[in-house]
Motif scaffolding. Sequence first.
Motif, PDB file in Angstrom:
ATOM      1  N   PRO A  25      -8.523  -0.137   1.796  1.00  0.00           N
ATOM      2  CA  PRO A  25      -7.626   0.940   1.857  1.00  0.00           C
ATOM      3  C   PRO A  25      -6.529   0.772   2.971  1.00  0.00           C
ATOM      4  CG  PRO A  25      -9.771   1.978   1.669  1.00  0.00           C
ATOM      5  CD  PRO A  25      -9.971   0.426   1.817  1.00  0.00           C
ATOM      6  N   LEU A  26      -5.453   1.077   2.605  1.00  0.00           N
ATOM      7  CA  LEU A  26      -4.431   1.151   3.287  1.00  0.00           C
ATOM      8  C   LEU A  26      -4.417   2.360   4.499  1.00  0.00           C
ATOM      9  CD1 LEU A  26      -1.437  -0.278   1.062  1.00  0.00           C
ATOM     10  CD2 LEU A  26      -2.758  -1.493   2.922  1.00  0.00           C
ATOM     11  N   PRO A  27      -3.876   2.397   5.505  1.00  0.00           N
ATOM     12  CA  PRO A  27      -3.798   3.498   6.354  1.00  0.00           C
ATOM     13  C   PRO A  27      -2.865   4.740   5.983  1.00  0.00           C
ATOM     14  CG  PRO A  27      -2.621   1.765   7.638  1.00  0.00           C
ATOM     15  CD  PRO A  27      -3.126   1.322   6.413  1.00  0.00           C
ATOM     16  N   ALA A  28      -3.352   5.998   6.097  1.00  0.00           N
ATOM     17  CA  ALA A  28      -2.673   6.880   5.592  1.00  0.00           C
ATOM     18  C   ALA A  28      -1.587   7.767   6.656  1.00  0.00           C
ATOM     19  CB  ALA A  28      -3.587   8.347   5.034  1.00  0.00           C
ATOM     20  N   TYR A  29      -0.446   7.887   6.408  1.00  0.00           N
ATOM     21  CA  TYR A  29       0.449   8.576   7.406  1.00  0.00           C
ATOM     22  C   TYR A  29       0.601   9.867   7.039  1.00  0.00           C
ATOM     23  CZ  TYR A  29       1.321   4.067   8.729  1.00  0.00           C
ATOM     24  OH  TYR A  29       1.088   2.586   9.008  1.00  0.00           O
ATOM     25  N   SER A  30       0.303  10.376   5.844  1.00  0.00           N
ATOM     26  CA  SER A  30       0.376  11.746   5.614  1.00  0.00           C
ATOM     27  C   SER A  30      -0.576  12.034   4.257  1.00  0.00           C
ATOM     28  CB  SER A  30       1.858  12.151   4.735  1.00  0.00           C
ATOM     29  OG  SER A  30       2.061  11.720   3.474  1.00  0.00           O
ATOM     30  N   ARG A  31      -0.614  13.254   3.698  1.00  0.00           N
ATOM     31  CA  ARG A  31      -1.756  13.408   2.666  1.00  0.00           C
ATOM     32  C   ARG A  31      -1.316  12.949   1.458  1.00  0.00           C
ATOM     33  NH1 ARG A  31      -0.693  18.941   0.191  1.00  0.00           N
ATOM     34  NH2 ARG A  31       1.019  19.595   1.196  1.00  0.00           N
ATOM     35  N   HIS A  32      -0.005  12.522   1.556  1.00  0.00           N
ATOM     36  CA  HIS A  32       0.473  11.789   0.241  1.00  0.00           C
ATOM     37  C   HIS A  32       0.878  10.337   0.253  1.00  0.00           C
ATOM     38  CE1 HIS A  32       1.806  15.762  -0.915  1.00  0.00           C
ATOM     39  NE2 HIS A  32       2.367  16.063   0.145  1.00  0.00           N
TER      40      HIS A  32
ATOM     41  N   ARG B 254      12.413  -2.916 -10.187  1.00  0.00           N
ATOM     42  CA  ARG B 254      13.005  -2.834 -11.493  1.00  0.00           C
ATOM     43  C   ARG B 254      14.200  -2.032 -11.226  1.00  0.00           C
ATOM     44  NH1 ARG B 254       8.384  -1.927 -13.327  1.00  0.00           N
ATOM     45  NH2 ARG B 254       8.762   0.244 -13.789  1.00  0.00           N
ATOM     46  N   HIS B 255      14.037  -0.865 -10.534  1.00  0.00           N
ATOM     47  CA  HIS B 255      15.382   0.117 -10.572  1.00  0.00           C
ATOM     48  C   HIS B 255      16.448  -0.243  -9.594  1.00  0.00           C
ATOM     49  CE1 HIS B 255      12.363   3.508 -11.885  1.00  0.00           C
ATOM     50  NE2 HIS B 255      12.506   2.824 -12.806  1.00  0.00           N
ATOM     51  N   GLY B 256      15.782  -0.937  -8.850  1.00  0.00           N
ATOM     52  CA  GLY B 256      16.898  -1.450  -7.599  1.00  0.00           C
ATOM     53  C   GLY B 256      16.795  -0.706  -6.123  1.00  0.00           C
ATOM     54  N   TYR B 257      15.953   0.531  -6.347  1.00  0.00           N
ATOM     55  CA  TYR B 257      15.512   1.311  -5.189  1.00  0.00           C
ATOM     56  C   TYR B 257      14.308   1.817  -5.175  1.00  0.00           C
ATOM     57  CZ  TYR B 257      16.467   5.180  -8.483  1.00  0.00           C
ATOM     58  OH  TYR B 257      16.337   5.837  -9.522  1.00  0.00           O
ATOM     59  N   ALA B 258      13.782   2.353  -3.951  1.00  0.00           N
ATOM     60  CA  ALA B 258      12.383   2.715  -3.869  1.00  0.00           C
ATOM     61  C   ALA B 258      12.694   4.267  -3.549  1.00  0.00           C
ATOM     62  CB  ALA B 258      11.813   2.033  -2.847  1.00  0.00           C
ATOM     63  N   VAL B 259      11.753   4.872  -3.944  1.00  0.00           N
ATOM     64  CA  VAL B 259      11.502   6.566  -3.496  1.00  0.00           C
ATOM     65  C   VAL B 259      10.266   6.598  -2.845  1.00  0.00           C
ATOM     66  CG1 VAL B 259      11.200   8.704  -4.518  1.00  0.00           C
ATOM     67  CG2 VAL B 259      12.612   7.315  -5.819  1.00  0.00           C
ATOM     68  N   CYS B 260      10.352   7.378  -1.671  1.00  0.00           N
ATOM     69  CA  CYS B 260       9.389   7.865  -0.659  1.00  0.00           C
ATOM     70  C   CYS B 260       9.264   9.366  -0.698  1.00  0.00           C
ATOM     71  CB  CYS B 260       9.398   7.219   0.319  1.00  0.00           C
ATOM     72  SG  CYS B 260       8.033   7.318   1.739  1.00  0.00           S
ATOM     73  N   ASP B 261       8.480   9.933  -1.634  1.00  0.00           N
ATOM     74  CA  ASP B 261       8.584  11.465  -1.671  1.00  0.00           C
ATOM     75  C   ASP B 261       7.148  11.891  -0.481  1.00  0.00           C
ATOM     76  OD1 ASP B 261       8.895  14.027  -1.855  1.00  0.00           O
ATOM     77  OD2 ASP B 261       8.395  14.052  -4.128  1.00  0.00           O
ATOM     78  N   GLN B 262       7.499  11.996   0.706  1.00  0.00           N
ATOM     79  CA  GLN B 262       6.501  12.505   1.651  1.00  0.00           C
ATOM     80  C   GLN B 262       5.238  11.445   1.832  1.00  0.00           C
ATOM     81  OE1 GLN B 262       5.727  16.880   1.443  1.00  0.00           O
ATOM     82  NE2 GLN B 262       6.418  16.739  -0.802  1.00  0.00           N
TER      83      GLN B 262
END
Length: 103
Positions: free
Chosen positions: A2-9, A26-34
């Motif tokens: 597992p990778l380290p967690a920085y938030s509960r999300h 594919r979209h050309g952008y990334a989304v980082c929601d919390q």
Amino acid sequence: KPLPAYSRHSLTDPAVLRGVVETARRHGYAVCDQLRAEGVCSVAAAILGPRAAPIGAIAVAMPSLRAEGDRIAALGHMAALAAQDISTRLYGKAASPGRTGRP
């Protein structure tokens, strides 16, 4: 592993993260929601070098409360277009013509 967690999300499963990266490609952008910080949503697009390798990024962050689907898609599209424009101004033609900035 597992990778380290920085938030509960945070995404801690490498396979899930690979899927998110492929969607961003594919979209050309990334989304980082919390994923990194509670209450913060961001969209970002890579600035690509001449061999389509990322050399930087352009990002927009906002409170998660304001991160609605249409707003995220619109900002992601604008970030992707800005990143493509920067790539083109730095290196000539667009480094990755398949990127549209649209889901």
